[in-house]
Design a protein around this motif. Structure first.
Motif, mmCIF file in Angstrom:
data_model
loop_
_atom_site.group_PDB
_atom_site.id
_atom_site.type_symbol
_atom_site.label_atom_id
_atom_site.label_comp_id
_atom_site.label_asym_id
_atom_site.label_seq_id
_atom_site.Cartn_x
_atom_site.Cartn_y
_atom_site.Cartn_z
ATOM 1 N N ASP A 98 30.531 46.811 34.730
ATOM 2 C CA ASP A 98 30.546 47.486 36.023
ATOM 3 C C ASP A 98 29.312 47.121 36.851
ATOM 4 O O ASP A 98 29.425 46.830 38.039
ATOM 5 C CB ASP A 98 30.610 49.000 35.816
ATOM 6 N N LEU A 99 28.145 47.117 36.218
ATOM 7 C CA LEU A 99 26.913 46.803 36.943
ATOM 8 C C LEU A 99 26.918 45.365 37.443
ATOM 9 O O LEU A 99 26.455 45.085 38.556
ATOM 10 C CB LEU A 99 25.692 47.065 36.064
ATOM 11 N N ARG A 100 27.435 44.454 36.648
ATOM 12 C CA ARG A 100 27.533 43.058 37.101
ATOM 13 C C ARG A 100 28.419 42.961 38.336
ATOM 14 O O ARG A 100 28.100 42.236 39.274
ATOM 15 C CB ARG A 100 28.052 42.173 35.973
ATOM 16 N N ARG A 101 29.544 43.697 38.344
ATOM 17 C CA ARG A 101 30.425 43.692 39.526
ATOM 18 C C ARG A 101 29.706 44.254 40.749
ATOM 19 O O ARG A 101 29.970 43.845 41.872
ATOM 20 C CB ARG A 101 31.695 44.494 39.246
ATOM 21 N N ARG A 102 28.794 45.174 40.532
ATOM 22 C CA ARG A 102 28.028 45.779 41.628
ATOM 23 C C ARG A 102 26.868 44.891 42.080
ATOM 24 O O ARG A 102 26.192 45.202 43.049
ATOM 25 C CB ARG A 102 27.431 47.120 41.188
ATOM 26 N N GLY A 103 26.584 43.830 41.332
ATOM 27 C CA GLY A 103 25.494 42.935 41.690
ATOM 28 C C GLY A 103 24.138 43.357 41.148
ATOM 29 O O GLY A 103 23.102 42.857 41.600
#
Length: 156
Positions: A98-103
């Motif tokens: 999820d954090l990777r998708r958020r950048g």
């Protein structure tokens, strides 16, 4: 359930579940004042849970976002009966995705440092290292008798 069956999801606030789970793991959560803070934090912080087949929460992680690039695992608790079954690993995997998708670039966690020998927290540190976190610094954030180890996991 097997390790492959667990699924972590972003969830609503579950302070009652946090309170119930804390009791199952007194080796890590034996300070009533800290537990009260965790329960209070669980009312407002971003919450991730793993539930069993009956919908009962067996693991909770609270996440804090300090800056657009950095987030922190504020707290994780897994029901004693589910230790070693992949609940914690699934929580970390789902949060990282999820954090990777958020950048987000970096995920950190604070735990008891190795200069305070405790076999339970040695397991905790080993878990985070297995999940790709590296130790950055041990500091006196929580007092001289409770050294704080800051660990981080690069996400990019």
């Amino acid at each position: 359930m097997t390790e492959a069956d667990w699924v972590a999801n972003r969830d609503e606030a579950v302070p009652e579940d946090v309170e119930r789970l804390l009791v199952t793991a007194p080796e890590w959560f034996g300070r009533p004042e800290s537990n009260a803070e965790y329960i209070d934090d669980a009312r407002t912080m971003e919450t991730w849970t793993v539930r069993d087949d009956d919908g009962r929460v067996v693991g909770v992680t609270l996440v804090v976002h300090h800056f657009p690039q950095t987030s922190e695992i504020h707290f994780t608790v897994v029901d004693r009966s589910a230790h070693g079954q992949g609940v914690g690993s699934e929580l970390i995997r789902a949060i990282v995705d999820d954090l990777r998708r958020r950048g987000v670039d970096m995920l950190m966690v604070k735990t008891l440092g190795a200069s305070c020998p405790d076999p339970n927290y040695a397991r905790t540190r080993n878990f985070y290292e297995t999940m790709g976190f590296i130790p950055l610094e041990e500091i006196d954030l929580w007092g001289a008798d409770t050294p704080c180890l800051i660990m981080a996991k690069p996400l990019t």
